[in-house]
Design a protein around this motif. Structure first.
Motif, PDB file in Angstrom:
ATOM      1  N   GLY A 341       0.898  -1.288   0.228  1.00 36.61           N
ATOM      2  CA  GLY A 341      -0.239   0.222   0.192  1.00 36.61           C
ATOM      3  C   GLY A 341       1.155   1.219  -0.111  1.00 36.61           C
ATOM      4  O   GLY A 341       0.051   2.597   0.606  1.00 36.61           O
ATOM      5  N   ALA A 342       1.888   1.179  -0.903  1.00 36.97           N
ATOM      6  CA  ALA A 342       3.381   2.089  -0.534  1.00 36.97           C
ATOM      7  C   ALA A 342       2.396   3.194  -1.639  1.00 36.97           C
ATOM      8  O   ALA A 342       3.777   4.067  -1.608  1.00 36.97           O
ATOM      9  CB  ALA A 342       4.677   1.208  -0.599  1.00 36.97           C
ATOM     10  N   GLY A 343       1.823   3.281  -2.681  1.00 42.69           N
ATOM     11  CA  GLY A 343       1.545   3.507  -3.200  1.00 42.69           C
ATOM     12  C   GLY A 343       1.404   5.568  -2.994  1.00 42.69           C
ATOM     13  O   GLY A 343       1.790   6.753  -3.811  1.00 42.69           O
ATOM     14  N   SER A 344       0.468   5.498  -1.683  1.00 41.94           N
ATOM     15  CA  SER A 344       0.334   6.644  -1.371  1.00 41.94           C
ATOM     16  C   SER A 344      -0.433   6.958   0.307  1.00 41.94           C
ATOM     17  O   SER A 344      -0.273   5.891   0.488  1.00 41.94           O
ATOM     18  CB  SER A 344      -1.369   7.072  -1.807  1.00 41.94           C
ATOM     19  OG  SER A 344      -2.580   6.407  -1.256  1.00 41.94           O
ATOM     20  N   GLY A 345      -0.355   8.201   0.734  1.00 42.96           N
ATOM     21  CA  GLY A 345      -0.967   8.038   1.923  1.00 42.96           C
ATOM     22  C   GLY A 345       0.095   7.462   3.376  1.00 42.96           C
ATOM     23  O   GLY A 345       1.680   7.825   3.128  1.00 42.96           O
ATOM     24  N   ILE A 346      -0.473   6.673   4.025  1.00 43.12           N
ATOM     25  CA  ILE A 346       0.685   6.280   5.153  1.00 43.12           C
ATOM     26  C   ILE A 346       2.141   5.336   4.774  1.00 43.12           C
ATOM     27  O   ILE A 346       2.305   5.329   4.762  1.00 43.12           O
ATOM     28  CB  ILE A 346      -0.201   5.125   6.325  1.00 43.12           C
ATOM     29  CG1 ILE A 346      -1.605   6.122   7.000  1.00 43.12           C
ATOM     30  CG2 ILE A 346       1.033   5.149   6.648  1.00 43.12           C
ATOM     31  CD1 ILE A 346      -1.845   5.742   7.567  1.00 43.12           C
ATOM     32  N   GLY A 347       1.643   4.772   3.691  1.00 43.57           N
ATOM     33  CA  GLY A 347       2.457   4.144   2.722  1.00 43.57           C
ATOM     34  C   GLY A 347       3.876   4.597   2.740  1.00 43.57           C
ATOM     35  O   GLY A 347       4.655   4.186   2.519  1.00 43.57           O
ATOM     36  N   ARG A 348       3.002   5.321   1.653  1.00 41.66           N
ATOM     37  CA  ARG A 348       4.381   6.294   0.561  1.00 41.66           C
ATOM     38  C   ARG A 348       4.915   7.203   1.971  1.00 41.66           C
ATOM     39  O   ARG A 348       5.727   7.588   1.860  1.00 41.66           O
ATOM     40  CB  ARG A 348       3.885   7.260  -0.193  1.00 41.66           C
ATOM     41  CG  ARG A 348       4.733   8.250  -0.370  1.00 41.66           C
ATOM     42  CD  ARG A 348       4.498   9.527  -1.821  1.00 41.66           C
ATOM     43  NE  ARG A 348       3.890   8.753  -3.117  1.00 41.66           N
ATOM     44  CZ  ARG A 348       3.415   9.086  -4.134  1.00 41.66           C
ATOM     45  NH1 ARG A 348       2.652   9.923  -4.668  1.00 41.66           N
ATOM     46  NH2 ARG A 348       3.236   7.969  -5.225  1.00 41.66           N
ATOM     47  N   ALA A 349       4.270   7.405   2.749  1.00 43.24           N
ATOM     48  CA  ALA A 349       5.495   8.538   4.045  1.00 43.24           C
ATOM     49  C   ALA A 349       5.935   7.559   4.662  1.00 43.24           C
ATOM     50  O   ALA A 349       7.580   7.813   5.390  1.00 43.24           O
ATOM     51  CB  ALA A 349       4.465   9.260   4.662  1.00 43.24           C
ATOM     52  N   THR A 350       5.718   5.678   4.721  1.00 43.96           N
ATOM     53  CA  THR A 350       6.237   5.425   5.358  1.00 43.96           C
ATOM     54  C   THR A 350       7.070   4.865   4.740  1.00 43.96           C
ATOM     55  O   THR A 350       8.954   4.666   5.293  1.00 43.96           O
ATOM     56  CB  THR A 350       5.003   4.482   5.647  1.00 43.96           C
ATOM     57  OG1 THR A 350       5.023   4.258   6.476  1.00 43.96           O
ATOM     58  CG2 THR A 350       6.638   2.693   6.591  1.00 43.96           C
ATOM     59  N   ALA A 351       7.782   4.319   3.585  1.00 43.77           N
ATOM     60  CA  ALA A 351       7.997   4.252   2.594  1.00 43.77           C
ATOM     61  C   ALA A 351       9.428   5.190   2.155  1.00 43.77           C
ATOM     62  O   ALA A 351      10.681   4.982   2.356  1.00 43.77           O
ATOM     63  CB  ALA A 351       8.117   3.521   0.919  1.00 43.77           C
ATOM     64  N   LEU A 352       9.469   6.781   2.469  1.00 45.14           N
ATOM     65  CA  LEU A 352      10.088   7.847   2.328  1.00 45.14           C
ATOM     66  C   LEU A 352      10.940   7.959   3.869  1.00 45.14           C
ATOM     67  O   LEU A 352      11.852   8.318   3.655  1.00 45.14           O
ATOM     68  CB  LEU A 352       9.490   9.168   1.943  1.00 45.14           C
ATOM     69  CG  LEU A 352       8.838   8.656   0.654  1.00 45.14           C
ATOM     70  CD1 LEU A 352       8.199  10.398   0.372  1.00 45.14           C
ATOM     71  CD2 LEU A 352       9.667   8.427  -0.418  1.00 45.14           C
ATOM     72  N   ALA A 353      10.350   7.888   4.850  1.00 47.75           N
ATOM     73  CA  ALA A 353      10.727   7.487   6.420  1.00 47.75           C
ATOM     74  C   ALA A 353      12.237   6.311   6.579  1.00 47.75           C
ATOM     75  O   ALA A 353      13.045   7.278   6.410  1.00 47.75           O
ATOM     76  CB  ALA A 353       9.980   7.781   7.316  1.00 47.75           C
ATOM     77  N   GLY A 552      -1.573  13.890   9.770  1.00 47.46           N
ATOM     78  CA  GLY A 552      -1.059  13.947   8.436  1.00 47.46           C
ATOM     79  C   GLY A 552      -0.278  12.213   7.960  1.00 47.46           C
ATOM     80  O   GLY A 552       0.229  12.120   9.689  1.00 47.46           O
ATOM     81  N   PRO A 553      -0.233  11.765   7.452  1.00 48.66           N
ATOM     82  CA  PRO A 553       0.678  10.153   7.450  1.00 48.66           C
ATOM     83  C   PRO A 553       2.220  10.545   7.441  1.00 48.66           C
ATOM     84  O   PRO A 553       2.685   9.296   7.914  1.00 48.66           O
ATOM     85  CB  PRO A 553      -0.119   9.843   5.930  1.00 48.66           C
ATOM     86  CG  PRO A 553       0.780  11.177   4.889  1.00 48.66           C
ATOM     87  CD  PRO A 553      -0.506  12.216   6.244  1.00 48.66           C
ATOM     88  N   GLU A 554       2.285  11.362   7.553  1.00 51.47           N
ATOM     89  CA  GLU A 554       3.759  11.474   8.072  1.00 51.47           C
ATOM     90  C   GLU A 554       4.427  11.446   9.175  1.00 51.47           C
ATOM     91  O   GLU A 554       5.253  10.732  10.122  1.00 51.47           O
ATOM     92  CB  GLU A 554       5.250  13.001   7.640  1.00 51.47           C
ATOM     93  CG  GLU A 554       5.003  13.340   6.035  1.00 51.47           C
ATOM     94  CD  GLU A 554       3.460  14.019   5.904  1.00 51.47           C
ATOM     95  OE1 GLU A 554       3.139  13.541   4.469  1.00 51.47           O
ATOM     96  OE2 GLU A 554       2.089  13.673   6.185  1.00 51.47           O
ATOM     97  N   GLY A 555       3.143  11.166  10.892  1.00 52.14           N
ATOM     98  CA  GLY A 555       3.447  11.542  11.921  1.00 52.14           C
ATOM     99  C   GLY A 555       3.072  10.015  11.898  1.00 52.14           C
ATOM    100  O   GLY A 555       3.976   9.663  13.119  1.00 52.14           O
ATOM    101  N   VAL A 556       2.151   9.556  11.429  1.00 49.18           N
ATOM    102  CA  VAL A 556       2.214   7.702  11.158  1.00 49.18           C
ATOM    103  C   VAL A 556       3.280   6.739  11.217  1.00 49.18           C
ATOM    104  O   VAL A 556       3.941   6.226  12.136  1.00 49.18           O
ATOM    105  CB  VAL A 556       1.074   7.259  10.779  1.00 49.18           C
ATOM    106  CG1 VAL A 556       0.694   5.846  10.607  1.00 49.18           C
ATOM    107  CG2 VAL A 556      -0.503   7.948  10.830  1.00 49.18           C
ATOM    108  N   ALA A 557       4.000   7.754   9.941  1.00 54.77           N
ATOM    109  CA  ALA A 557       5.717   6.978   9.148  1.00 54.77           C
ATOM    110  C   ALA A 557       6.087   7.410  10.547  1.00 54.77           C
ATOM    111  O   ALA A 557       6.843   6.226  10.341  1.00 54.77           O
ATOM    112  CB  ALA A 557       5.762   7.953   8.394  1.00 54.77           C
ATOM    113  N   PRO A 572      -1.014   3.230  19.247  1.00 64.04           N
ATOM    114  CA  PRO A 572      -2.207   3.677  19.134  1.00 64.04           C
ATOM    115  C   PRO A 572      -1.141   5.458  18.714  1.00 64.04           C
ATOM    116  O   PRO A 572      -1.033   5.666  19.856  1.00 64.04           O
ATOM    117  CB  PRO A 572      -2.706   4.582  20.473  1.00 64.04           C
ATOM    118  CG  PRO A 572      -2.385   3.077  21.359  1.00 64.04           C
ATOM    119  CD  PRO A 572      -1.007   3.108  21.214  1.00 64.04           C
ATOM    120  N   VAL A 573      -1.408   5.753  18.174  1.00 62.11           N
ATOM    121  CA  VAL A 573      -0.864   6.851  17.062  1.00 62.11           C
ATOM    122  C   VAL A 573      -1.331   8.519  17.178  1.00 62.11           C
ATOM    123  O   VAL A 573      -0.189   9.222  18.186  1.00 62.11           O
ATOM    124  CB  VAL A 573      -0.485   6.497  15.344  1.00 62.11           C
ATOM    125  CG1 VAL A 573      -0.056   8.080  14.904  1.00 62.11           C
ATOM    126  CG2 VAL A 573      -0.089   5.141  15.350  1.00 62.11           C
TER     127      VAL A 573
END
Length: 600
Positions: A341-353, A552-557, A572-573
């Protein structure tokens, strides 16, 4: 020179290279020396500990002998070597003289690759620090430099914080046998009276190391009694008056995290005394050369190859980079991270982190174009990313995906099972197809990713971490989210079960539970039981509400990265997620009352 046989080949494997035995005169003793493999090849010297003999290395030696000239010897007082009388005959001066004699006899005028376990590692540290010109590399296992231990203990006691005192006390408790060995006569009498049998049984029950021909040795009773001299001759003296021991020999320290005798914390500060240092943790006990010979032989080979500048596979190069200490190393340098699920949202932010911290990222998504964009962005901040298209709900597709990752990039160190879809509406409006869709992606996608990649991690034997994206909905029941909340609750429980099973194999598992996070999932979620226009209005309303929340998703990442680093179980985030998690534990009735509220 006479022929000798020692066991150690893997069952069903090709016959190990023959072992030859000879006598070498040490400092007043005759040493039994065992050689294996082609003498024209680089020499690896394997040093055994207490109360072992050279035979403890049998399995590892058999795996190395096809590539190296492998040398082992029974140290003074052990196995077939002489047993000098008197404590003074076991000091480091005598041990170093013995080692020099063996080196001169087996590998004259060339550097060797030194490997030590337990007391073999302790005396190998002395050798690497006092005669570094004799060694091309050094691998230490479960046996620290005594001088380093003394300095480490003093540092902890000089700053008596609770954490420092806990570490010092922990190692003190692990070292109980050292104090016992200082008592006169009693340890020797216990060994000679039959301690060997319960010792062997404890080794089998505690570490899964079954007896085999040669180990434990038939001479263990005498070896244990004689080897007590090692502790009496060196321990107290070095711990009281530590020396400033340093070495420039490229050093690899293998750290068994389940070692009952040597604390993993002892590597703290080691980089200041060993500039060319690598650390490689393994979820194993003290006798890791017996319990994990494949891993130990592979790591020794990788370390030697890296030092020699030889060819390495991508996975080997990544592993060495990950193990290195110091310099400008980033937190996840050398790590391979898979994100679904890396194409957007939390997945993309996590991949970049992870990419920003040095990880090589595999970005997987149902939409290949978005996965390619994530991989491209990852390559701008870290190593080159790798896009893959996969439907996580498709078992066959996930099998192919896991095999492709293994073949192209190796075993991942971190897997983030993040792919998910949203769905809201009344339970009675959910069709069987709706349930299949939600459970297929949100639950079965996590099952497939966890099952396939955990199996790879276990087989590799070097640990890893699995992160499963759950949700605050997992512990926040709602009349409007029956399928979604059920899928996420299942992910949370699955993660807890996996953590219990995989912990002993060095694999961490984390359930990440975001609350209200501003991602594209609000615009793609289905609101069942509603017409096209009403569904569009519901999606727009949800998107505005999540945007106003401003998380934003960056905080979850960031939380995902921290969870992997700290090996946290449930995260819990957002503040509302933490409040819901706490309330679900303290007042389930309150959560049931809130579940009746229709937010749609």
């Amino acid at each position: 020179m006479t022929q000798a046989t020692t066991s150690g080949a893997a069952p069903g494997a090709a016959p190990a290279a023959p072992v030859t035995r000879r006598r070498v005169r040490g400092d007043g003793v005759d040493l039994a020396v065992y050689e294996q493999g082609d003498r024209s090849r680089p020499t690896v010297l394997l040093m055994h500990g207490y109360p072992d003999t050279h035979a403890v290395w049998g399995e590892v030696a058999a795996r190395l002998a096809g590539r190296y000239h492998v040398v082992r010897y029974d140290v003074r007082g052990a196995g077939a070597s002489s047993r000098p009388f008197g404590r003074k005959r076991y000091t480091f001066d005598y041990l170093m003289s013995d080692m020099r004699a063996v080196l001169d006899a087996t590998a004259p005028e060339r550097k060797v690759h030194l490997v030590g376990h337990d007391w073999g590692s302790i005396q190998s540290w002395e050798a690497a620090c006092t005669m570094p010109e004799r060694f091309a590399s050094f691998t230490s296992i479960s046996g620290p430099c005594l001088d380093h231990v003394a300095h480490w203990t003093r540092r902890n006691l000089a700053r008596p914080t609770p954490a420092n005192l806990k570490r010092a006390a922990g190692q003190g408790a692990r070292s109980w046998y050292i104090y016992f060995f200082q008592t006169p006569l009693l340890p020797e009498l216990m060994w000679l009276a039959g301690l060997s049998r319960p010792f062997s049984r404890a080794l089998e029950l505690g570490e899964g190391v079954a007896p085999r021909d040669g180990h434990p040795a038939r001479t263990m009773a005498r070896d244990g009694a004689s080897g007590v001299g090692l502790y009496r001759a060196n321990m107290v003296q070095r711990l009281r008056r530590p020396r400033d021991r340093r070495t420039d020999v490229p050093t690899q320290v293998i750290v068994p995290t389940k070692d009952l005798f040597v604390s993993p914390h002892l590597v703290g500060g080691l980089g200041g005394r060993v500039p060319h240092l690598s650390l490689r943790p393994i979820a194993a006990g003290h006798w890791v050369p017996r319990s994990h010979p494949d891993v130990i032989a592979r790591w020794i080979t990788e370390h030697i190859t890296g030092v020699q500048g030889g060819p390495l596979t991508t996975a080997e190069s990544r592993a060495l980079k990950r193990a290195r200490v110091g310099g400008d190393r980033r937190a996840f340098d050398g790590s391979l991270v898979v994100v679904t699920g890396a194409g957007s949202g939390i997945g993309r932010a996590t991949a970049l982190a992870f990419a920003e911290r040095g990880a090589e990222v595999v970005a997987a998504d149902l939409d290949l174009a978005t996965a390619q964009r994530t991989a491209e962005l990852a390559g701008l901040v870290g190593p080159a990313g790798h896009p893959y298209q996969v439907d996580v709900s498709d078992a066959a597709a996930m099998e192919d995906f896991a095999k492709s990752v293994l073949h192209d990039h190796g075993v991942p160190d971190v897997v983030v099972n993040n792919a998910g879809i949203g769905m809201a509406g009344s339970f009675l409006d959910h069709t069987v197809g709706d349930w299949d869709a939600v459970l297929g992606v949100n639950l079965w996608g996590v099952v497939h990713g966890s099952r396939l990649f955990a199996a790879q991690m276990v087989e590799r034997g070097q640990g890893g971490h699995i992160v499963n994206t759950s949700s605050a909905a997992a512990f926040t029941p709602s009349r409007t989210l029956p399928a979604y909340a059920t899928s996420k609750a299942a992910v949370l429980m699955l993660s807890e079960c996996l953590r219990a099973e995989l912990k002993g194999k060095g694999i961490g598992v984390t359930a990440i539970c975001p609350g209200i996070v501003n991602t594209n999932i609000t615009r793609t979620s289905r609101f069942v039981g509603r017409g096209t226009e009403e569904q569009a209005r519901s999606q727009e309303k949800a998107a505005r509400a999540y945007a106003l929340r401003g998380f934003g998703p960056e905080g979850v990442a960031e939380q995902i990265v921290n969870a992997v680093r700290d090996d946290r179980a449930v995260v819990p985030v957002t503040p509302e997620a933490r409040l819901s998690y706490l309330t679900s534990r303290l007042s389930p009735r309150m959560m049931r009352l809130l579940a009746r509220f229709n937010a749609g």
